[in-house]
Design an enzyme around this catalytic site. Structure first.
Site, PDB file in Angstrom:
ATOM      1  N   CYS A   2      31.882  27.911  47.238  1.00 58.31           N
ATOM      2  CA  CYS A   2      30.840  27.574  48.211  1.00 58.31           C
ATOM      3  C   CYS A   2      30.910  26.074  48.453  1.00 58.31           C
ATOM      4  CB  CYS A   2      29.468  27.897  47.656  1.00 58.31           C
ATOM      5  SG  CYS A   2      29.325  29.583  47.079  1.00 58.31           S
ATOM      6  N   ARG A  28      34.736  26.246  53.260  1.00 55.88           N
ATOM      7  CA  ARG A  28      34.617  26.713  51.876  1.00 55.88           C
ATOM      8  C   ARG A  28      33.850  28.027  51.769  1.00 55.88           C
ATOM      9  NH1 ARG A  28      35.710  22.897  48.079  1.00 55.88           N
ATOM     10  NH2 ARG A  28      34.413  23.973  46.555  1.00 55.88           N
ATOM     11  N   TRP A  75      29.949  31.193  49.884  1.00 54.22           N
ATOM     12  CA  TRP A  75      31.006  32.204  49.803  1.00 54.22           C
ATOM     13  C   TRP A  75      30.558  33.095  48.662  1.00 54.22           C
ATOM     14  CZ3 TRP A  75      35.216  33.770  52.381  1.00 54.22           C
ATOM     15  CH2 TRP A  75      36.111  34.595  51.716  1.00 54.22           C
ATOM     16  N   ASN A 101      27.688  25.842  43.252  1.00 51.18           N
ATOM     17  CA  ASN A 101      29.016  26.391  43.546  1.00 51.18           C
ATOM     18  C   ASN A 101      29.664  26.682  42.193  1.00 51.18           C
ATOM     19  OD1 ASN A 101      32.137  24.760  44.327  1.00 51.18           O
ATOM     20  ND2 ASN A 101      31.681  26.920  44.415  1.00 51.18           N
ATOM     21  N   GLY A 102      30.095  27.923  41.999  1.00 50.21           N
ATOM     22  CA  GLY A 102      30.726  28.267  40.723  1.00 50.21           C
ATOM     23  C   GLY A 102      30.273  29.646  40.272  1.00 50.21           C
ATOM     24  N   GLU A 479      57.661  40.075  47.436  1.00 48.59           N
ATOM     25  CA  GLU A 479      56.671  39.096  47.895  1.00 48.59           C
ATOM     26  C   GLU A 479      57.360  37.773  48.267  1.00 48.59           C
ATOM     27  OE1 GLU A 479      53.835  39.165  49.004  1.00 48.59           O
ATOM     28  OE2 GLU A 479      53.071  37.125  48.838  1.00 48.59           O
ATOM     29  N   LYS A 483      57.075  36.053  51.979  1.00 48.54           N
ATOM     30  CA  LYS A 483      56.643  34.669  52.219  1.00 48.54           C
ATOM     31  C   LYS A 483      57.669  33.958  53.081  1.00 48.54           C
ATOM     32  CE  LYS A 483      53.412  34.985  51.395  1.00 48.54           C
ATOM     33  NZ  LYS A 483      52.649  35.990  51.266  1.00 48.54           N
ATOM     34  N   GLU A 486      57.887  35.474  56.755  1.00 48.80           N
ATOM     35  CA  GLU A 486      56.755  35.340  57.672  1.00 48.80           C
ATOM     36  C   GLU A 486      56.519  33.902  58.123  1.00 48.80           C
ATOM     37  OE1 GLU A 486      53.061  36.915  56.063  1.00 48.80           O
ATOM     38  OE2 GLU A 486      53.369  35.935  54.144  1.00 48.80           O
ATOM     39  N   HIS A 502      73.858  50.312  46.759  1.00 49.23           N
ATOM     40  CA  HIS A 502      73.852  51.532  47.572  1.00 49.23           C
ATOM     41  C   HIS A 502      73.686  51.198  49.048  1.00 49.23           C
ATOM     42  CE1 HIS A 502      73.795  53.935  43.942  1.00 49.23           C
ATOM     43  NE2 HIS A 502      72.787  53.213  43.486  1.00 49.23           N
ATOM     44  N   LYS A 602      45.463  36.539  59.907  1.00 52.95           N
ATOM     45  CA  LYS A 602      45.048  36.570  58.506  1.00 52.95           C
ATOM     46  C   LYS A 602      44.501  37.942  58.141  1.00 52.95           C
ATOM     47  CE  LYS A 602      44.286  34.764  54.570  1.00 52.95           C
ATOM     48  NZ  LYS A 602      45.507  34.626  53.779  1.00 52.95           N
TER      49      LYS A 602
HETATM   50  C1  G6P Z   1      47.942  40.594  57.106  1.00 56.64           C
HETATM   51  C2  G6P Z   1      48.153  39.216  56.514  1.00 56.64           C
HETATM   52  C3  G6P Z   1      48.815  39.325  55.136  1.00 56.64           C
HETATM   53  C4  G6P Z   1      48.018  40.244  54.236  1.00 56.64           C
HETATM   54  C5  G6P Z   1      47.786  41.608  54.870  1.00 56.64           C
HETATM   55  C6  G6P Z   1      46.814  42.434  54.088  1.00 56.64           C
HETATM   56  O1  G6P Z   1      49.183  41.154  57.400  1.00 56.64           O
HETATM   57  O2  G6P Z   1      48.940  38.427  57.377  1.00 56.64           O
HETATM   58  O3  G6P Z   1      48.899  38.046  54.545  1.00 56.64           O
HETATM   59  O4  G6P Z   1      48.676  40.406  53.015  1.00 56.64           O
HETATM   60  O5  G6P Z   1      47.236  41.441  56.180  1.00 56.64           O
HETATM   61  O6  G6P Z   1      45.569  41.822  54.094  1.00 56.64           O
HETATM   62  P1  G6P Z   1      44.417  42.147  53.089  1.00 56.64           P
HETATM   63  O7  G6P Z   1      43.256  41.310  53.558  1.00 56.64           O
HETATM   64  O8  G6P Z   1      44.119  43.607  53.240  1.00 56.64           O
HETATM   65  O9  G6P Z   1      44.862  41.826  51.733  1.00 56.64           O
END
Ligand code: G6P
Length: 607
Positions: A2, A28, A75, A101-102, A479, A483, A486, A502, A602
């Site tokens: 927060c 935040r 938050w 905050n915490g 993963e 990264k 993307e 294969h 996002k």
């Molecule tokens: C989108 C974002 C990814 C994320 C995915 C799932 O594709 O660009 O970064 O991993 O959604 O999002 P979530 O909020 O369900 O973890």
């Protein structure tokens, strides 16, 4: 995560200053907002759920009277973001107001104790124990500063707080344990805030407060004391040269890099989750007829890793399924005995929610792991856990991924305990490493960042990358590949290393970069075999190895080293970090903005 803010001025009405500062802290968190000021012997409060502008439109936050006040943008961590849970929180008599905050770890015990001695709570938050504890101390005859100090000594967990009281309107008391707190020193006012951007347009003279310190703010200055021994601490202000935009990123050029660096702190937060929810979820998992781990994107990779954790530790078979495939792939098999553990950082991903909805209609049990209190996933889950990572702004998920892994590992351990399948010694060893994971990740970042920059320069023009891992490292490889792809737009593929021969091996030609994820687990010998296969065809080997693994180091053209000697179920948490850094620095080398990759969002709320 927060944002808190406090302002004490000699002669200026502070409410508009607080609102503007909270607006600058909105990154935040933005679930709810609240301001409290002191005027003519009373506390005046306005607060509600919603973003600052929305709440301001409804209530006019600026017309609160007085020269002293505190504010909060939330938050949510405990309690949904409705009005009663918005900060500031007050004591029974309405004489004390607190923003925080915490996470107060022992709030349940404290709340029970305070309620049994007659205190009335208005919210579901952990924070509200603080004003009630202070109230008790004031009743004993202590002044506000001592009353706050004694209250702090009872808290376990993390906090940055600011406290005001109508009994002592000449001061704000604030304190820090882990959550950030900074003072700003203006001409006619003194500020305390979670972060520098809050006051940067007002002053660039700042004092950073350290853990375990309490500060008494008066309109003409500040006094810092150690909470432990009350020694006074003299610290002069520093001049901050950042622009407002830089300050929001705490001096990092991008949110993604800031969030990579936040991982140790976020991982520490995952060690403070409420036992009762972890235990409850573990019980559901233990009893399930079958378990589906459902998620999209990065969260799916967390699920993939989790399937290895549940099998290894709890002897529990789970099916990781990509959310958008769930209905087609598993739909008819879902029934009243099925348990769905949906993992979603945002809690709003349409594919994940529609899989969950479908499973609910077939009477399955829904469990949720998310970062957002009040998100749709929390509303439709039988039990949910909030991973406590704070808002993630970079589109590419980093800190939320490693935190998901930490929560899932803790869950797997709890199911293991229920089932009694793994010996105490092994459980204790893993628990000990989970506790150390924040520092191991911190060390991993420190030791690999420069190397990531160098590797980025060397590899940035490669037209394609290949990522390989075995066992749980398959998830890490996937993963790492996501990264890179993307945010740098370099086409990349990831496979379980054993599967590479294969088909995908046909791609290899001299100079083709192959990233191997190689912790020192039982897959290592086989991975060495796979490295040899690739080397024989001229591939460039870039490995992520356990620190001191000289054998693989010699076979590699370049390498990242991960310290900590982690048990294999925890390796993805640290081994993914150099790959996050590499992706980030390649994007920067290519002149791309890693925070805003093209075509991506996002939170994807359409199917
Ligand atoms: C989108 C974002 C990814 C994320 C995915 C799932 O594709 O660009 O970064 O991993 O959604 O999002 P979530 O909020 O369900 O973890």
């Amino acid at each position: 995560m927060c944002g808190i803010f406090g302002c004490i001025s000699k002669d200026v009405k502070v409410a508009p200053v607080i609102r503007a500062a909270l607006k600058r802290l909105e990154y935040r968190g933005y679930d709810s907002v609240g301001v409290a000021t002191l005027h003519e012997g009373g506390i005046h409060i306005k607060k509600d759920q919603g973003k600052i502008d929305e709440v301001h439109r409804l209530y006019n936050l600026d017309d609160l009277p007085g020269n002293v006040g505190i504010g909060h943008t939330r938050w949510a961590t405990h309690g949904a973001p409705y009005q009663a849970n918005a900060h500031p929180h007050i004591d029974c008599l309405g004489e004390i107001a607190v923003v925080h905050n915490g996470i107060i770890e022992n709030f349940s015990e404290l709340k029970a104790e305070l309620e049994s001695s007659g205190h009335k709570f208005r919210s579901k938050t952990d924070t509200e124990v603080i004003p009630h504890l202070i109230e008790d101390n004031l009743k004993k005859g202590l002044g506000l500063v001592e009353a706050t100090l004694e209250a702090l000594k009872r808290l376990r967990g993390s906090y940055a707080i600011a406290v005001i009281s109508s009994r002592e309107p000449d001061k704000i008391v604030c304190a820090r344990m882990e959550s950030p707190l900074v003072l700003g020193l203006g001409e006619n006012a003194v500020y305390c805030a979670s972060d520098i951007p809050a006051f940067l347009p007002l002053t660039n003279r700042a004092v950073v407060i350290e853990n375990g310190e309490l500060v008494i703010l008066r309109a003409d200055g500040y006094e810092i004391r150690s909470i432990e021994d009350w020694k006074q601490i003299i610290r002069e202000p520093e001049i901050i040269e950042w622009t407002a935009e830089m300050a929001e990123k705490q001096g990092y050029p991008h949110f993604m890099l800031k969030e990579i660096h936040e991982q140790p702190r976020c991982l520490t937060n995952t060690l403070r989750l409420q036992d009762q929810y972890l235990d409850l979820m573990a019980t559901f998992l233990d009893r399930a007829g079958e378990v589906f781990l459902v998620a999209a994107g990065t969260s799916y990779h967390a699920c993939l890793a989790a399937s290895y954790m549940f099998s290894e530790l709890a002897y529990l078979a789970t099916h990781p399924v990509i959310a958008s495939e769930f209905i087609e792939q598993e739909g008819m098999a879902v029934n009243i005995n099925s348990t769905i553990l949906a993992v979603s950082q945002s809690g709003e991903t349409a594919d994940t929610l529609s899989a969950v909805d479908y499973a609910r209609n077939r009477a399955a049990t829904i469990l949720g792991l998310t970062n957002v209190v009040g998100s749709t996933l929390t509303r439709i889950s039988r039990v949910y856990i909030i991973q406590q990572s704070g808002p993630e702004i970079g589109v590419a998920a980093t800190k939320t991924f490693t935190s998901q892994l930490s929560v899932l590992a803790q869950l797997a351990l709890r199911v293991a305990k229920i089932r009694g399948k793994v010996g105490h010694k092994q459980i204790e060893e893993i628990e000990e490493k989970i506790r150390r994971i924040p520092e191991i990740v911190e060390e991993t970042i420190r030791e690999n960042e420069d190397r990531a920059k160098k590797i980025a320069r060397k590899y940035k023009d490669k037209p394609v990358f290949f990522f390989l891992g075995r066992g749980i490292s398959t998830a890490t490889a996937m993963e790492g590949r996501l990264k890179l792809m993307e945010i740098t737009y370099i086409p990349s593929i990831a496979y379980p290393a054993g599967e590479s021969k294969h088909g995908p091996i046909s791609l290899i030609e001299p100079g083709f970069p192959v990233v191997f994820v190689c912790p020192m687990d039982e897959t290592r010998k086989m991975i060495i075999g796979n490295i040899m296969e690739m080397k024989a065809r001229g591939a460039m080997i870039l490995s992520v190895i356990e620190k001191g693994d000289e054998e693989i180091k010699k076979l590699s053209d370049d390498y990242f080293e991960v310290p900590g000697n982690l048990p294999k179920v925890l390796t993805p948490i640290a081994f993914v970090v150099p790959l996050q850094l590499m992706a980030y620095y390649i994007a920067v080398e290519k002149g791309l903005n890693p925070d805003k990759p093209r075509n991506l969002a996002k939170s994807v709320t359409v199917k």
